[in-house]
Design an enzyme around this catalytic site. Structure first.
Site, PDB file in Angstrom:
ATOM      1  N   PHE A   1      -2.862 -21.594 -55.263  1.00  0.00           N
ATOM      2  CA  PHE A   1      -1.549 -21.862 -55.851  1.00  0.00           C
ATOM      3  C   PHE A   1      -0.436 -21.284 -54.999  1.00  0.00           C
ATOM      4  O   PHE A   1      -0.456 -20.130 -54.630  1.00  0.00           O
ATOM      5  CB  PHE A   1      -1.472 -21.293 -57.274  1.00  0.00           C
ATOM      6  CG  PHE A   1      -2.300 -22.071 -58.240  1.00  0.00           C
ATOM      7  CD1 PHE A   1      -3.663 -21.848 -58.322  1.00  0.00           C
ATOM      8  CD2 PHE A   1      -1.741 -23.056 -59.033  1.00  0.00           C
ATOM      9  CE1 PHE A   1      -4.448 -22.585 -59.189  1.00  0.00           C
ATOM     10  CE2 PHE A   1      -2.518 -23.798 -59.902  1.00  0.00           C
ATOM     11  CZ  PHE A   1      -3.869 -23.554 -59.986  1.00  0.00           C
ATOM     12  N   CYS A   2       0.541 -22.143 -54.703  1.00  0.00           N
ATOM     13  CA  CYS A   2       1.722 -21.658 -53.999  1.00  0.00           C
ATOM     14  C   CYS A   2       2.862 -22.583 -54.381  1.00  0.00           C
ATOM     15  O   CYS A   2       2.667 -23.507 -55.173  1.00  0.00           O
ATOM     16  CB  CYS A   2       1.535 -21.686 -52.497  1.00  0.00           C
ATOM     17  SG  CYS A   2       1.517 -23.335 -51.814  1.00  0.00           S
ATOM     18  N   PHE A   3       4.039 -22.375 -53.828  1.00  0.00           N
ATOM     19  CA  PHE A   3       5.173 -23.212 -54.158  1.00  0.00           C
ATOM     20  C   PHE A   3       4.881 -24.651 -53.751  1.00  0.00           C
ATOM     21  O   PHE A   3       4.665 -24.925 -52.575  1.00  0.00           O
ATOM     22  CB  PHE A   3       6.429 -22.686 -53.457  1.00  0.00           C
ATOM     23  CG  PHE A   3       7.607 -23.597 -53.639  1.00  0.00           C
ATOM     24  CD1 PHE A   3       8.041 -23.936 -54.895  1.00  0.00           C
ATOM     25  CD2 PHE A   3       8.260 -24.113 -52.546  1.00  0.00           C
ATOM     26  CE1 PHE A   3       9.115 -24.781 -55.074  1.00  0.00           C
ATOM     27  CE2 PHE A   3       9.348 -24.956 -52.706  1.00  0.00           C
ATOM     28  CZ  PHE A   3       9.775 -25.277 -53.973  1.00  0.00           C
ATOM     29  N   ALA A   4       4.861 -25.539 -54.733  1.00  0.00           N
ATOM     30  CA  ALA A   4       4.647 -26.964 -54.511  1.00  0.00           C
ATOM     31  C   ALA A   4       3.295 -27.289 -53.887  1.00  0.00           C
ATOM     32  O   ALA A   4       2.996 -28.435 -53.603  1.00  0.00           O
ATOM     33  CB  ALA A   4       5.774 -27.586 -53.666  1.00  0.00           C
TER      34      ALA A   4
ATOM     35  N   GLU B   1       2.489 -24.079 -58.215  1.00  0.00           N
ATOM     36  CA  GLU B   1       2.308 -22.953 -59.128  1.00  0.00           C
ATOM     37  C   GLU B   1       2.524 -23.368 -60.581  1.00  0.00           C
ATOM     38  O   GLU B   1       1.973 -22.760 -61.499  1.00  0.00           O
ATOM     39  CB  GLU B   1       3.245 -21.809 -58.728  1.00  0.00           C
ATOM     40  CG  GLU B   1       4.697 -21.916 -59.175  1.00  0.00           C
ATOM     41  CD  GLU B   1       5.493 -22.967 -58.425  1.00  0.00           C
ATOM     42  OE1 GLU B   1       4.929 -23.663 -57.560  1.00  0.00           O
ATOM     43  OE2 GLU B   1       6.702 -23.111 -58.696  1.00  0.00           O
TER      44      GLU B   1
END
Lengths: 427, 104
Positions: free
Chosen positions: B7-10, B39
């Site tokens: 999970f990360c930004f976008a 996320e």
């Protein structure tokens, strides 16, 4: 304790928890997610505008010759009102939906409730009917507030169990449709009351009140040169240096302002008026977060092709393609820029100068301002700059800004490369 | 079958690491699926994954994601700055397995 340890301790113990609170705040997240929900529709609407209102006159003339004078009839009158023109309605729905979802209650009725709440506050024109511009940019903040408020009431009533319950023998889908009835009734009564109260004020309607008291002043401050330098210039960089996604943190607060500015510009662009704002979501994506926060593409290219250190060379090549498409986390963590006092200096200076130069160039009408079309943040320069403004000069400005970044980063790259190279030679 | 989500930004910035992890998993024939997500998808996916890996840039989400994952027993780990910076797929995948008490 050394200065560095003290400072790191301060960041870990004070800044991080604060960021955690802001970035995981359910209200701010619901606003951001609610606005993001309509993004695909907005981008499709924008593509229609870019084609139908193509920034190069020769191309327009060509289309007119082939398909007739009225070739782009589908653009402003058909596709635009159905996409960008409905942004306030999408937002009321999206924010209500996202807020309910984060509280783990059935979200779809909350989305519908948001739209109802928004309509309840709209004042009809003389002779009936709603004004089309009530559905668009003008009502964005009002839509956010309606979505949040109606959704909060819905969540509260459901959590209090104030819902109509059906016997167990009734199918779930039917009993569910009754669940939203009491919250819906409460929202209707409350919003009609609010509407009646505001009708007695000089503003006439809630939407006018929110527009004039909240939206316009916030946009004025938030999109000013100083406001942008502080939010997108300083804070964004500051968080990144400590390894936190600064853009996400800043966006969680600033998105409504930057989005509202974008749609306000689009409305002005459509009417052929002067564009009111410079700083929009697209401006930031293509001048401040260009090739990733800190405008690091030149640095990345230096690592890939100019470094003596093997490690930097490998990293540069790995990070080059993502960087071109405005994603630079590999570089930020790999170089690293995070917690690196040497690289922190150019990483700080470059975006601040980029904002200054591009803002002034637009303010003094040397180049065009963002027209409000939505372009994915991954669109590389110089196409991004060209598409968001319809002005080829803005694409050139992006290249100039990147060249400036190269000059700023070069001496620091030299220092870092030397250090990495020496460490490699020892081991 | 081990299901791993990054999970990360976008879901964009972890794509390079994702590729490295998938390459390594294939190389050693590990029975797992690895995907990258935004996320915001954490709430939907917490129940379907065995391990949730969080990009260091959004480590302040850790607590929230842990809350989401706790009811399903999904393991959560923040990828370290160094492993993320080196795009060390092997190390991250090994650590993810270690969370489940497995070795590669």
């Amino acid at each position: 304790m050394s200065m560095k340890e003290k400072f790191t301790g301060f960041v870990e113990n004070k800044v991080m928890p604060f960021v955690g609170v802001v970035s995981t705040n359910k209200i701010l997240l619901a606003i951001r997610d609610g606005l993001v929900l309509s993004m695909p529709v907005m981008i499709v609407g924008s593509i229609a505008i870019v084609i139908g209102d193509f920034p190069v006159k020769a191309v327009q003339d060509f289309f007119a010759m082939v398909f007739g004078e009225n070739w782009n009839w589908w653009n402003w009158d058909v596709i635009n009102p159905a996409t960008m023109g409905l942004v306030a309605l999408f937002t009321a729905c999206g924010v209500g939906y996202s807020y309910a979802k984060s509280h783990e209650v059935e979200p779809l009725p909350a989305g519908i409730l948001g739209v109802t709440a928004y309509f309840l506050l709209l004042v009809q024109m003389d002779g009936g009917g709603f004004a089309a511009d009530d559905f668009g940019a003008k009502g964005l903040f009002a839509a956010i507030i309606c979505g949040l408020l109606s959704s909060a009431i819905y969540i509260w009533l459901i959590k209090k169990n104030l819902v109509i319950k059906m016997p167990d023998s009734v199918p779930v889908s039917i009993s569910r449709s009754f669940t939203a009835m009491i919250p819906m009734g409460v929202v209707v009564i409350l919003f009609v009351t609010i509407r009646t109260i505001f009708a007695m004020t000089p503003y006439g309607s809630v939407n006018e009140f929110i527009l004039n008291v909240l939206q316009l002043p916030l946009l004025g401050v938030g999109t000013s040169l100083l406001g942008t330098e502080i939010t997108a210039g300083f804070f964004n960089t500051f968080f990144w240096i400590f390894g936190i996604h600064g853009t996400l943190v800043v966006q969680s607060v600033m998105t409504p302002i930057w989005e509202a500015a974008k749609y306000a510009n689009l409305a002005a662009y459509q009417s052929g008026l002067e564009l009111p704002y410079i700083v929009t979501t697209e401006y930031l994506d293509h001048f401040v977060f260009l090739t990733g926060s800190g405008l690091t593409l030149p640095l990345c290219a230096m690592c890939a092709f100019k470094s003596r250190s093997e490690q930097l060379k490998k990293l540069g090549k790995l990070a080059l393609v993502p960087s071109i498409f405005n994603v630079n986390e590999p570089l930020i963590y790999g170089l690293p820029i995070v917690m690196n006092p040497i690289m922190a200096i150019p990483f700080f200076i470059t975006p601040i100068l980029s904002i200054l130069i591009s803002y002034l160039a637009m303010a003094w009408n040397i180049v065009g301002k963002p027209t409000g079309v939505a372009v994915p943040f991954t669109t590389p320069a110089p196409f991004g700059g060209f598409l968001i403004t319809g002005d080829i000069k803005v694409g050139i400005l992006q290249i100039l800004v990147l060249l400036m970044a190269a000059v700023i980063y070069y001496p620091f790259f030299k220092i870092w490369d030397k250090k990495c190279f020496e460490e490699e030679s020892i081991s | 079958m081990v299901k791993i989500g990054l999970f990360c930004f976008a879901g964009m910035s972890t794509s390079v690491l994702l590729k490295k992890m998938q390459e390594y998993a294939q190389e050693i024939g590990a029975d797992c699926t690895i995907n990258a997500y935004a996320e915001t998808k954490a709430a939907d996916l917490a129940s379907q994954l065995d391990v949730v890996l969080i990009g260091p840039q959004i480590k302040y989400y850790q607590k929230r994601i842990e809350e989401l994952c706790a009811p399903y027993g999904t393991k959560v780990m923040v990828i370290s700055n160094v492993d993320f910076g080196r795009m060390d797929g092997k190390k991250v995948l090994t650590d993810a397995y270690a969370l489940l008490g497995k070795t590669l």
